[in-house]
Design a protein around this motif. Structure first.
Motif, PDB file in Angstrom:
ATOM      1  N   GLU A  18       0.825  -1.209   0.000  1.00 52.25           N
ATOM      2  CA  GLU A  18       0.000   0.000   0.000  1.00 52.25           C
ATOM      3  C   GLU A  18       0.863   1.264   0.000  1.00 52.25           C
ATOM      4  OE1 GLU A  18      -3.273   0.497  -0.561  1.00 52.25           O
ATOM      5  OE2 GLU A  18      -3.209  -1.644  -0.995  1.00 52.25           O
ATOM      6  N   SER A  19       1.960   1.239   0.739  1.00 46.98           N
ATOM      7  CA  SER A  19       2.823   2.428   0.772  1.00 46.98           C
ATOM      8  C   SER A  19       3.488   2.662  -0.590  1.00 46.98           C
ATOM      9  CB  SER A  19       3.867   2.330   1.883  1.00 46.98           C
ATOM     10  OG  SER A  19       4.735   1.245   1.675  1.00 46.98           O
ATOM     11  N   SER A  39       1.248   9.446  -5.645  1.00 48.45           N
ATOM     12  CA  SER A  39       1.676  10.824  -5.363  1.00 48.45           C
ATOM     13  C   SER A  39       2.591  11.356  -6.467  1.00 48.45           C
ATOM     14  CB  SER A  39       2.358  10.920  -4.000  1.00 48.45           C
ATOM     15  OG  SER A  39       3.615  10.285  -4.017  1.00 48.45           O
ATOM     16  N   LEU A  40       3.399  10.495  -7.065  1.00 46.62           N
ATOM     17  CA  LEU A  40       4.259  10.917  -8.172  1.00 46.62           C
ATOM     18  C   LEU A  40       3.446  11.227  -9.430  1.00 46.62           C
ATOM     19  CD1 LEU A  40       7.147   8.342  -7.749  1.00 46.62           C
ATOM     20  CD2 LEU A  40       7.280  10.803  -7.343  1.00 46.62           C
ATOM     21  N   LEU A  41       2.368  10.478  -9.613  1.00 47.84           N
ATOM     22  CA  LEU A  41       1.514  10.686 -10.780  1.00 47.84           C
ATOM     23  C   LEU A  41       0.633  11.916 -10.634  1.00 47.84           C
ATOM     24  CD1 LEU A  41       0.288   7.036 -11.433  1.00 47.84           C
ATOM     25  CD2 LEU A  41       2.062   8.291 -12.658  1.00 47.84           C
ATOM     26  N   ILE A  42       0.486  12.359  -9.423  1.00 47.27           N
ATOM     27  CA  ILE A  42      -0.404  13.481  -9.116  1.00 47.27           C
ATOM     28  C   ILE A  42      -1.814  13.175  -9.631  1.00 47.27           C
ATOM     29  CG2 ILE A  42      -0.683  15.992  -9.119  1.00 47.27           C
ATOM     30  CD1 ILE A  42       2.274  16.161 -10.006  1.00 47.27           C
ATOM     31  N   ASP A  43      -2.239  11.952  -9.417  1.00 51.75           N
ATOM     32  CA  ASP A  43      -3.571  11.506  -9.829  1.00 51.75           C
ATOM     33  C   ASP A  43      -4.109  10.575  -8.751  1.00 51.75           C
ATOM     34  OD1 ASP A  43      -5.889  10.556 -10.972  1.00 51.75           O
ATOM     35  OD2 ASP A  43      -4.925   9.735 -12.757  1.00 51.75           O
ATOM     36  N   SER A  44      -4.842  11.115  -7.826  1.00 50.56           N
ATOM     37  CA  SER A  44      -5.340  10.320  -6.706  1.00 50.56           C
ATOM     38  C   SER A  44      -6.335   9.249  -7.136  1.00 50.56           C
ATOM     39  CB  SER A  44      -5.973  11.221  -5.650  1.00 50.56           C
ATOM     40  OG  SER A  44      -7.079  11.910  -6.203  1.00 50.56           O
ATOM     41  N   ARG A  45      -6.816   9.339  -8.384  1.00 53.04           N
ATOM     42  CA  ARG A  45      -7.777   8.344  -8.880  1.00 53.04           C
ATOM     43  C   ARG A  45      -7.095   7.160  -9.565  1.00 53.04           C
ATOM     44  NH1 ARG A  45     -10.685  11.049 -13.077  1.00 53.04           N
ATOM     45  NH2 ARG A  45      -8.745  12.176 -13.278  1.00 53.04           N
ATOM     46  N   PHE A  46      -5.785   7.201  -9.766  1.00 53.45           N
ATOM     47  CA  PHE A  46      -5.091   6.127 -10.470  1.00 53.45           C
ATOM     48  C   PHE A  46      -5.292   4.812  -9.739  1.00 53.45           C
ATOM     49  CE2 PHE A  46      -1.416   3.405 -11.292  1.00 53.45           C
ATOM     50  CZ  PHE A  46      -1.492   3.319 -12.666  1.00 53.45           C
ATOM     51  N   ASN A  47      -5.707   3.795 -10.489  1.00 53.55           N
ATOM     52  CA  ASN A  47      -5.956   2.479  -9.910  1.00 53.55           C
ATOM     53  C   ASN A  47      -5.482   1.388 -10.864  1.00 53.55           C
ATOM     54  OD1 ASN A  47      -6.820   0.637  -8.044  1.00 53.55           O
ATOM     55  ND2 ASN A  47      -8.938   0.653  -8.746  1.00 53.55           N
ATOM     56  N   GLY A  48      -4.467   1.671 -11.654  1.00 50.76           N
ATOM     57  CA  GLY A  48      -4.009   0.735 -12.670  1.00 50.76           C
ATOM     58  C   GLY A  48      -2.896  -0.176 -12.216  1.00 50.76           C
ATOM     59  N   PHE A  49      -3.001  -0.685 -10.998  1.00 49.44           N
ATOM     60  CA  PHE A  49      -1.974  -1.576 -10.468  1.00 49.44           C
ATOM     61  C   PHE A  49      -2.335  -3.022 -10.758  1.00 49.44           C
ATOM     62  CE2 PHE A  49      -1.697   2.171  -7.683  1.00 49.44           C
ATOM     63  CZ  PHE A  49      -0.374   2.498  -7.882  1.00 49.44           C
ATOM     64  N   HIS A  50      -1.431  -3.726 -11.412  1.00 49.30           N
ATOM     65  CA  HIS A  50      -1.611  -5.147 -11.706  1.00 49.30           C
ATOM     66  C   HIS A  50      -0.286  -5.840 -11.425  1.00 49.30           C
ATOM     67  CE1 HIS A  50      -5.419  -4.251 -13.719  1.00 49.30           C
ATOM     68  NE2 HIS A  50      -4.799  -3.167 -14.154  1.00 49.30           N
ATOM     69  N   SER A  51      -0.346  -7.144 -11.187  1.00 49.67           N
ATOM     70  CA  SER A  51       0.891  -7.887 -10.960  1.00 49.67           C
ATOM     71  C   SER A  51       0.809  -9.238 -11.661  1.00 49.67           C
ATOM     72  CB  SER A  51       1.159  -8.071  -9.463  1.00 49.67           C
ATOM     73  OG  SER A  51       0.110  -8.780  -8.864  1.00 49.67           O
ATOM     74  N   ILE A  52       1.958  -9.761 -11.994  1.00 49.44           N
ATOM     75  CA  ILE A  52       2.043 -11.053 -12.661  1.00 49.44           C
ATOM     76  C   ILE A  52       1.749 -12.159 -11.664  1.00 49.44           C
ATOM     77  CG2 ILE A  52       3.610 -12.642 -13.831  1.00 49.44           C
ATOM     78  CD1 ILE A  52       5.101 -10.040 -14.816  1.00 49.44           C
ATOM     79  N   PHE A  53       2.388 -12.089 -10.511  1.00 52.26           N
ATOM     80  CA  PHE A  53       2.199 -13.092  -9.465  1.00 52.26           C
ATOM     81  C   PHE A  53       1.322 -12.519  -8.361  1.00 52.26           C
ATOM     82  CE2 PHE A  53       6.535 -13.690 -11.214  1.00 52.26           C
ATOM     83  CZ  PHE A  53       6.322 -14.901 -11.856  1.00 52.26           C
ATOM     84  N   THR A  54       0.595 -13.372  -7.672  1.00 52.40           N
ATOM     85  CA  THR A  54      -0.303 -12.902  -6.620  1.00 52.40           C
ATOM     86  C   THR A  54       0.322 -12.970  -5.224  1.00 52.40           C
ATOM     87  OG1 THR A  54      -1.312 -15.095  -6.425  1.00 52.40           O
ATOM     88  CG2 THR A  54      -2.394 -13.503  -7.896  1.00 52.40           C
ATOM     89  N   ASP A  55       1.392 -13.714  -5.075  1.00 54.25           N
ATOM     90  CA  ASP A  55       2.052 -13.824  -3.774  1.00 54.25           C
ATOM     91  C   ASP A  55       2.630 -12.477  -3.368  1.00 54.25           C
ATOM     92  OD1 ASP A  55       1.899 -16.233  -5.143  1.00 54.25           O
ATOM     93  OD2 ASP A  55       3.659 -17.076  -4.200  1.00 54.25           O
ATOM     94  N   SER A  56       2.611 -12.213  -2.094  1.00 55.15           N
ATOM     95  CA  SER A  56       3.291 -11.029  -1.576  1.00 55.15           C
ATOM     96  C   SER A  56       4.672 -11.444  -1.103  1.00 55.15           C
ATOM     97  CB  SER A  56       2.516 -10.420  -0.413  1.00 55.15           C
ATOM     98  OG  SER A  56       1.310  -9.895  -0.877  1.00 55.15           O
ATOM     99  N   VAL A  57       5.666 -10.623  -1.398  1.00 53.64           N
ATOM    100  CA  VAL A  57       7.025 -10.913  -0.937  1.00 53.64           C
ATOM    101  C   VAL A  57       7.567  -9.682  -0.218  1.00 53.64           C
ATOM    102  CG1 VAL A  57       7.541 -12.596  -2.761  1.00 53.64           C
ATOM    103  CG2 VAL A  57       8.081 -10.202  -3.122  1.00 53.64           C
ATOM    104  N   THR A  58       8.424  -9.940   0.734  1.00 53.40           N
ATOM    105  CA  THR A  58       9.061  -8.837   1.452  1.00 53.40           C
ATOM    106  C   THR A  58      10.154  -8.245   0.562  1.00 53.40           C
ATOM    107  OG1 THR A  58      10.760 -10.228   2.455  1.00 53.40           O
ATOM    108  CG2 THR A  58       8.668  -9.994   3.671  1.00 53.40           C
TER     109      THR A  58
END
Length: 88
Positions: free
Chosen positions: A36-37, A44-63
């Motif tokens: 999330e961070s 914040s870099l995009l200066i578009d608070s509505r941006f929601n275009g996040f996708h990932s190849i794998f679903t696992d979360s990694v540190t």
């Protein structure tokens, strides 16, 4: 937003960035889901608070530590497998 404005450590996690006709980012495809961070930093870099275009190849979360240990292997394996698809 030009690709180089994204911090190096986030660029490293991105497989692909897709752009709209106006050169704004329409979609980011990361190897693993962004935290999330990290999403908030990109927004914040995009200066578009509505941006929601996040996708990932794998679903696992990694540190970050796991990513740093395995990123070269993951990227190489993924690239190699993509290129092998063309041979089929």
């Amino acid at each position: 937003m030009p690709h180089q404005k994204i911090p190096e450590y986030l660029q490293d996690k991105i497989f692909e960035i897709r752009y709209n006709a106006d050169n704004s980012i329409s979609k980011t495809v990361s190897y693993f889901p962004f935290s999330e961070s990290e999403k908030q930093e990109i927004i914040s870099l995009l200066i578009d608070s509505r941006f929601n275009g996040f996708h990932s190849i794998f679903t696992d979360s990694v540190t970050d530590e796991e990513w740093l240990k395995t990123k070269d292997q993951i990227k190489k394996k993924f690239r190699d497998e993509l290129f092998d698809i063309d041979k089929i």
